[in-house]
Design a protein around this motif. Structure first.
Motif, PDB file in Angstrom:
ATOM      1  N   VAL A  20       0.859  -1.194   0.000  1.00  0.00           N
ATOM      2  CA  VAL A  20       0.000   0.000   0.000  1.00  0.00           C
ATOM      3  C   VAL A  20       0.890   1.237   0.000  1.00  0.00           C
ATOM      4  O   VAL A  20       1.652   1.475   0.942  1.00  0.00           O
ATOM      5  N   TYR A  41       1.765   5.297   0.033  1.00  0.00           N
ATOM      6  CA  TYR A  41       1.257   6.524   0.659  1.00  0.00           C
ATOM      7  C   TYR A  41       1.873   7.740  -0.015  1.00  0.00           C
ATOM      8  O   TYR A  41       3.056   7.728  -0.377  1.00  0.00           O
ATOM      9  N   PRO A 101      -3.227   7.113   1.686  1.00  0.00           N
ATOM     10  CA  PRO A 101      -2.924   6.073   0.698  1.00  0.00           C
ATOM     11  C   PRO A 101      -3.297   6.474  -0.721  1.00  0.00           C
ATOM     12  O   PRO A 101      -4.230   7.243  -0.950  1.00  0.00           O
ATOM     13  N   LEU A 159      -3.882  -0.866  -5.490  1.00  0.00           N
ATOM     14  CA  LEU A 159      -4.662  -0.999  -4.261  1.00  0.00           C
ATOM     15  C   LEU A 159      -5.962  -1.753  -4.531  1.00  0.00           C
ATOM     16  O   LEU A 159      -6.399  -2.569  -3.695  1.00  0.00           O
ATOM     17  N   TYR A 176      -7.073   3.187   4.144  1.00  0.00           N
ATOM     18  CA  TYR A 176      -6.529   2.459   2.989  1.00  0.00           C
ATOM     19  C   TYR A 176      -7.431   1.297   2.582  1.00  0.00           C
ATOM     20  O   TYR A 176      -7.127   0.582   1.624  1.00  0.00           O
TER      21      TYR A 176
END
Length: 411
Positions: A251, A253, A360, A366, A386
């Motif tokens: 994930v 950011y 995120p 994702l 997220y």
């Protein structure tokens, strides 16, 4: 069946953790909140300067029934936006409230016709980027200066990589609200919400342990909510949930810097909610909020603008976050001169907030990861922005749903 009085721990006292504690407490649990910093609230914070309030992150909530009920219970007064905030701009050569050219009107009308009569044909497809969806649905130019620009202001993402199914989900699943729409803000800034919610939780038996790091889990024998960013949850789970930990590591950011700049009262660049800059044309500056035009009680003998920059188009994240205050202010002022070239930019004061990992990236990657972000250990629950819900009001709703899920699991 009544819920047995059971202790549940929440790791993380940001917005996700606090609101989850609220709903779990109401569901009948004994709640303990562990936070590594010396304060609660996470990114949310408000500085009270001689010229007015400065928010370190979000400046308001989107209104909802859940928000109204929560605010009433904790004794929080919510302000409604000022009338002039209805004016919202996109920069297309100049600030425009309707950034559509005559040559694009046919595409706009065709899009509206499809939304009314053939809505299903516009549903985002799996692994379809926002740009692909926009070109398919309304054409490249119209999409670029409407949906792409609007969603960059929310997700700070690259339209070529943003997941259309994730960022457009609520657009196609909009529910009728029982309360007026629009944004709402605490009278004395977002920190007032944090303080009143924490006080309410303490009065109702929620225990807070601050300045304490949670160690890597070797076992979890009681219900535990990880209300943390994905990268912090990953570190805690690397021993007990190695596969989940590896997925959480994927994930991404995004870095964000905000520059809240105060000018003298006659130094007004724009009257309205703010202005967004289109993707790839922003030169790192995503947009600006005109604080004194949005809510009362935000400025004192000045005007206030919150310039937001960063996101997916940052090439070197370390260099970007390391920019000096002077460099950040100059980036903002360069864009400000485009809004009103004749306006003098006399800075009274400025507060710069840097978030290397602000929130995120809602990318196609994702979208592929989300179905895999499920703990095998029945006592572990993930919570955070997220997981498919970005924005405070969406997180509030997720907190309520998670509390119901945990209540059902331990009934």
């Amino acid at each position: 069946m009544a819920v047995e009085k059971k202790t549940i721990q929440i790791v993380g006292a940001g917005f996700s953790g606090l609101t989850c504690a609220y709903y779990l407490m109401k569901a009948g649990f004994d709640v303990e909140v562990i936070e590594k910093s010396a304060r609660v609230g996470g990114l949310l914070g408000t500085a009270n300067t001689p010229y007015g309030l400065v928010e370190t992150a979000a400046n308001a909530f989107m209104n909802s029934q859940a928000l109204v009920e929560l605010a009433k219970e904790i004794g929080l007064t919510l302000l409604t936006p000022k009338r002039e905030s209805r004016a919202r701009f996109v920069f297309r050569g100049r600030p425009m409230r309707f950034p559509v050219r005559p040559s694009e009107l046919f595409s706009l009308l065709r899009f509206i016709f499809k939304m009314v009569f053939f809505r299903d044909s516009l549903l985002p497809r799996s692994q379809e980027s926002l740009r692909q969806w926009g070109i398919r649905s309304m054409g490249q130019n119209l999409s670029h200066y409407t949906i792409e620009t609007a969603l960059q202001g929310i997700y700070a993402g690259n339209p070529e990589k943003l997941s259309a199914p994730l960022v457009l989900e609520n657009f196609f699943k909009a529910k009728k609200s029982t309360v007026p729409s629009g944004s709402r803000a605490p009278r004395d800034g977002m920190i007032e919400f944090v303080d009143k919610l924490q006080s309410y939780l303490k009065l109702n038996g929620v225990k807070f342990t601050l300045s304490q790091e949670a160690n890597v889990f070797k076992e979890v024998n009681r219900p535990t909510v990880l209300a943390l960013p994905a990268y912090e949850a990953r570190a805690l789970l690397e021993v007990i949930e190695p596969e989940l930990s590896s997925y959480l590591a994927g994930v991404d950011y995004l870095p964000v810097i905000t520059a809240n700049i105060f000018f003298n009262q006659s130094n007004i660049s724009l009257e309205g909610f703010g202005c967004l800059f289109a993707p790839e044309e922003s030169n790192l500056v995503l947009g600006v909020l005109i604080n004194q035009s949005i809510f009362e009680r935000r400025v004192r003998n000045s005007t206030s603008e919150n310039w937001i920059m960063g996101g997916a188009f940052v090439q070197n994240r370390k260099e970007f976050i390391a920019k000096s205050d002077h460099e950040v202010i100059e980036l903002a002022l360069a864009k400000r001169r485009l809004l009103k070239p004749t306006e003098m930019s006399e800075v009274l004061d400025a507060k710069i907030t840097r978030w290397p990992k602000a929130f995120p990236a809602y990318t196609l990657e994702l979208e592929m990861l989300l179905p895999k972000l499920k703990p095998h250990n029945k006592n572990i629950f993930l919570h955070g922005n997220y997981l498919g819900d970005l924005g405070l009001t969406k997180i509030l709703d997720r907190s309520a749903r998670l509390a119901e899920q945990i209540k059902a699991a331990y009934a």
